[in-house]
Scaffold this motif. Structure first.
Motif, PDB file in Angstrom:
ATOM      1  N   ASP A   1       0.812  -1.213   0.000  1.00 30.02           N
ATOM      2  CA  ASP A   1       0.000   0.000   0.000  1.00 30.02           C
ATOM      3  C   ASP A   1       0.847   1.266   0.000  1.00 30.02           C
ATOM      4  N   LYS A   2       2.111   1.184   0.413  1.00 31.25           N
ATOM      5  CA  LYS A   2       2.950   2.370   0.538  1.00 31.25           C
ATOM      6  C   LYS A   2       3.930   2.503  -0.621  1.00 31.25           C
ATOM      7  N   GLY A   4       3.498   3.783  -3.793  1.00 31.57           N
ATOM      8  CA  GLY A   4       3.470   5.110  -4.384  1.00 31.57           C
ATOM      9  C   GLY A   4       3.954   5.115  -5.824  1.00 31.57           C
ATOM     10  N   LEU A   5       4.281   6.295  -6.321  1.00 29.75           N
ATOM     11  CA  LEU A   5       4.707   6.456  -7.708  1.00 29.75           C
ATOM     12  C   LEU A   5       6.055   5.780  -7.954  1.00 29.75           C
ATOM     13  N   ASP A   8       6.137   7.320 -14.240  1.00 29.34           N
ATOM     14  CA  ASP A   8       4.961   7.913 -14.885  1.00 29.34           C
ATOM     15  C   ASP A   8       5.075   7.935 -16.408  1.00 29.34           C
ATOM     16  N   VAL A  51      -3.099  -0.033  -6.370  1.00 33.68           N
ATOM     17  CA  VAL A  51      -1.683   0.152  -6.051  1.00 33.68           C
ATOM     18  C   VAL A  51      -0.867   0.280  -7.334  1.00 33.68           C
ATOM     19  N   GLU A  54      -1.428   3.648  -9.068  1.00 33.43           N
ATOM     20  CA  GLU A  54      -0.722   4.738  -8.399  1.00 33.43           C
ATOM     21  C   GLU A  54       0.778   4.664  -8.696  1.00 33.43           C
ATOM     22  N   ALA A  55       1.285   3.429  -8.855  1.00 30.12           N
ATOM     23  CA  ALA A  55       2.707   3.260  -9.140  1.00 30.12           C
ATOM     24  C   ALA A  55       3.034   3.609 -10.588  1.00 30.12           C
TER      25      ALA A  55
END
Length: 217
Positions: A1-2, A4-5, A8, A51, A54-55
């Motif tokens: 969950d942690k 993150g990106l 992109d 998840v 978001e990544a």
């Protein structure tokens, strides 16, 4: 969950297998843990699809599943290709699925009936409503008492054995396999012990003689 990106870029493709449950955006899990003071903490985890998005926010996501549900399309979009069971059979990649219905008669003895009635009397005494008891009766009769009734499992084991042996005898040149699937581990184990008792020859270790190949491969 942690996580993150991570990246992109827009030229990333993410492939997700079994895209019908844990992968979908709306799937959530409750996780429990203890803090430094031994206090219980509850946290709702993010589904894998969220998840990943978001990544890799600009990636293209492709999901594979044999059992798509509504949320699968909401997460991954419309189908771009479909490979059906009929196509797999036609290509020789799998064998056709055949369904042979079986009816296994169930007879409960008086002692079993008494135990069931005592159970529901206890439920009513502890505050269960009539509707609760009736709903539970339907569920229990179909899933517990009937399915794992000993004499039924005995007949089921004999039926499976006879059907499998008969199928093998009709086509002796083909190596045939069978898988037995049960609704609960307890039932599966009970059925296994019945097979061991009735057909011990199925559980004898067999060794292929030296110089003999067990399969064409």
């Amino acid at each position: 969950d942690k996580i993150g990106l991570i990246n992109d870029r827009r030229n990333i493709i993410c492939f997700s297998d079994e895209a019908h449950r844990t992968q979908i955006e709306h799937a959530k899990r409750m996780q429990f843990s203890k803090d430094a003071d031994e206090n219980m903490r509850a946290m709702v985890s993010k589904p894998y699809a969220k998840v990943l998005k978001e990544a890799f926010p600009h990636a293209t996501f492709v999901g594979f599943t044999g059992t798509p549900i509504a949320e699968t399309y909401q997460t991954f979009g419309d189908e771009i290709d479909r490979y059906t069971m009929d196509q797999a059979v036609a290509d020789g990649l799998t064998v056709p699925i055949k369904y042979h219905p079986r009816i296994s008669k169930v007879i409960l003895d008086n002692e079993q009936i008494k135990q069931v009635e005592e159970y529901y009397k206890l439920c009513a005494d502890e505050g269960a409503t009539r509707e609760d008891v009736e709903a539970s009766k339907k569920a229990m009769s179909s899933l517990e008492v009937i399915i794992k009734e000993p004499s039924r499992l005995e007949r089921l084991a004999v039926d499976i054995h006879d059907h499998y042996v008969s199928s093998c005898e009709k086509d002796p040149s083909r190596v045939q396999k069978a898988m037995v699937v049960c609704s609960k581990r307890e039932i599966a184990y009970t059925l296994l012990k019945i097979f061991e008792d009735k057909y011990p020859e199925w559980f004898e270790e067999k060794k292929v003689p030296d110089g003999v190949c067990a399969t064409d491969e």
